[in-house]
Design an enzyme around this catalytic site. Structure first.
Site, mmCIF file in Angstrom:
data_model
loop_
_atom_site.group_PDB
_atom_site.id
_atom_site.type_symbol
_atom_site.label_atom_id
_atom_site.label_comp_id
_atom_site.label_asym_id
_atom_site.label_seq_id
_atom_site.Cartn_x
_atom_site.Cartn_y
_atom_site.Cartn_z
ATOM 1 N N ARG A 95 26.567 -36.583 -155.660
ATOM 2 C CA ARG A 95 26.928 -35.328 -155.018
ATOM 3 C C ARG A 95 27.955 -35.503 -153.915
ATOM 4 O O ARG A 95 28.897 -34.702 -153.782
ATOM 5 C CB ARG A 95 25.662 -34.648 -154.458
ATOM 6 C CG ARG A 95 25.902 -33.348 -153.706
ATOM 7 C CD ARG A 95 26.859 -32.404 -154.402
ATOM 8 N NE ARG A 95 26.519 -32.154 -155.795
ATOM 9 C CZ ARG A 95 27.368 -31.666 -156.678
ATOM 10 N NH1 ARG A 95 28.613 -31.404 -156.339
ATOM 11 N NH2 ARG A 95 26.984 -31.456 -157.927
ATOM 12 N N LYS A 130 42.918 -25.366 -138.837
ATOM 13 C CA LYS A 130 41.868 -24.547 -139.455
ATOM 14 C C LYS A 130 41.225 -25.356 -140.581
ATOM 15 O O LYS A 130 41.483 -25.141 -141.775
ATOM 16 C CB LYS A 130 42.448 -23.228 -139.966
ATOM 17 C CG LYS A 130 42.938 -22.326 -138.835
ATOM 18 C CD LYS A 130 43.553 -21.052 -139.368
ATOM 19 C CE LYS A 130 44.066 -20.178 -138.222
ATOM 20 N NZ LYS A 130 44.715 -18.941 -138.694
ATOM 21 N N LYS A 162 50.054 -21.838 -126.796
ATOM 22 C CA LYS A 162 49.725 -20.625 -127.530
ATOM 23 C C LYS A 162 49.436 -19.467 -126.561
ATOM 24 O O LYS A 162 49.556 -19.619 -125.347
ATOM 25 C CB LYS A 162 48.537 -20.908 -128.458
ATOM 26 C CG LYS A 162 48.871 -21.952 -129.538
ATOM 27 C CD LYS A 162 47.669 -22.349 -130.355
ATOM 28 C CE LYS A 162 47.191 -21.241 -131.270
ATOM 29 N NZ LYS A 162 48.159 -20.947 -132.368
ATOM 30 N N GLU A 192 54.432 -21.043 -129.064
ATOM 31 C CA GLU A 192 54.201 -19.890 -129.935
ATOM 32 C C GLU A 192 54.760 -18.648 -129.258
ATOM 33 O O GLU A 192 54.471 -18.393 -128.084
ATOM 34 C CB GLU A 192 52.698 -19.744 -130.163
ATOM 35 C CG GLU A 192 52.302 -18.513 -130.968
ATOM 36 C CD GLU A 192 50.791 -18.336 -130.997
ATOM 37 O OE1 GLU A 192 50.151 -18.931 -131.872
ATOM 38 O OE2 GLU A 192 50.261 -17.619 -130.104
ATOM 39 N N ASP A 213 55.049 -16.283 -134.452
ATOM 40 C CA ASP A 213 53.690 -15.937 -134.855
ATOM 41 C C ASP A 213 53.607 -14.500 -135.347
ATOM 42 O O ASP A 213 53.890 -13.558 -134.601
ATOM 43 C CB ASP A 213 52.736 -16.144 -133.672
ATOM 44 C CG ASP A 213 51.287 -15.918 -134.062
ATOM 45 O OD1 ASP A 213 50.870 -16.442 -135.106
ATOM 46 O OD2 ASP A 213 50.575 -15.225 -133.309
#
Length: 281
Positions: A95, A130, A162, A192, A213
């Site tokens: 697995r 992410k 950011k 950004e 962005d």
């Protein structure tokens, strides 16, 4: 990232699954030797084979009879790997090895699909942070197998200012000043920006990369005209396989896409014990 880091992660994956023991396998097995075959149940691009093999090796003495290479395409029903070893080892590692292969092959397959959409341009496809906690090393590896490039690996290897950094500092300009004061010329500074006005401010701060962005394709074209090649341009925000060609605009250097990791579909695979015997195969 050092190779031993991946080794420790693989050991932890096995601990998560086996913990104090595989009570089913240990109850059934009596020292049999077996041949196990992993096959694809749908088409895709392979990624993760070295890690899958290592999973079995960490559990015992296995022999790789056949294995496809990462980056190779495969069809439904095709054999991806054949292993020989103790049946107990094959069953305990099944697995974990399949999860790695299915997840990474899904990312590589999707990444490659989008890279092909950018063929004929000079734009590089970048991943993002992410990623699945604890699995970033492997997911970013799969992006590279699929033909993409890695953006920053973590918070420690690149400056990226950011929206929340700007909020804390009071302005884009002050955020850039503070960061440059600390890191000096050791790191490139990327900022950004969320509007053309912010873009002009960022250019006046002598940054190295601007990230546009959630710009529309129309505004990306206007931004590229403002930049005039002075800095690298990255486009980000809601980029998908369906709309990426709209952002493949001359003057854009990078397109970053969280979609390739957070939304990649797993490629279905399975492992079957083909032959088994007490003394060997």
């Amino acid at each position: 990232m050092p190779e031993h880091f991946a080794e420790e992660l693989l050991k932890n994956f096995l601990k998560e699954d086996i913990a104090t023991g595989d009570i089913t396998t240990e109850g059934v097995c009596r020292g049999e030797k077996a041949i196990g075959t992993i096959k694809a149940k749908e088409e895709g691009m392979l990624a993760g084979m070295p890690f899958a093999i290592r999973v079995f090796e960490l559990l015992g003495d296995v022999k790789v009879i056949y294995a496809k290479t990462d980056g190779e395409s495969f069809q439904k029903g095709e054999t991806l790997m054949t292993l020989e070893g103790p049946a107990e080892v094959l069953l305990k590692g099944e697995r974990t090895a399949l999860n790695i292969l299915q997840r990474l092959s899904g990312i590589a397959t999707l990444t490659n699909k989008i890279v092909k959409e950018l063929k004929g341009t000079n734009i590089e496809l970048l991943d993002t942070r992410k990623t699945t906690p604890g699995f970033r090393y492997f997911e970013k590896y799969a992006v590279k197998v699929g033909g993409g490039k890695n953006h920053r690996f973590g918070l420690y290897d690149m400056v990226l200012i950011k929206d929340n950094h700007k909020k804390v500092a009071g302005s884009l300009r002050e955020a850039v000043r503070r960061v440059k004061q600390m890191v000096g010329p050791a790191y490139r500074v990327e900022v950004e920006v969320e509007s053309l006005e912010e873009l002009s401010e960022a250019l006046s701060c002598e940054v190295d990369v601007v990230m546009l962005d959630n710009f529309s394709p129309k505004d990306v074209r206007r931004a590229v005209e403002l930049v005039k090649g002075k800095v690298k341009v990255e486009v980000s925000g809601n980029i998908t396989p369906e709309n990426i060609k709209e952002y493949a605009i001359e003057g854009v250097n990078y397109i970053s896409c969280g979609f390739i990791t957070h939304s990649a579909k797993w490629i279905d695979m399975s492992m079957k014990i083909e032959r088994c015997g007490d003394e060997g195969i």
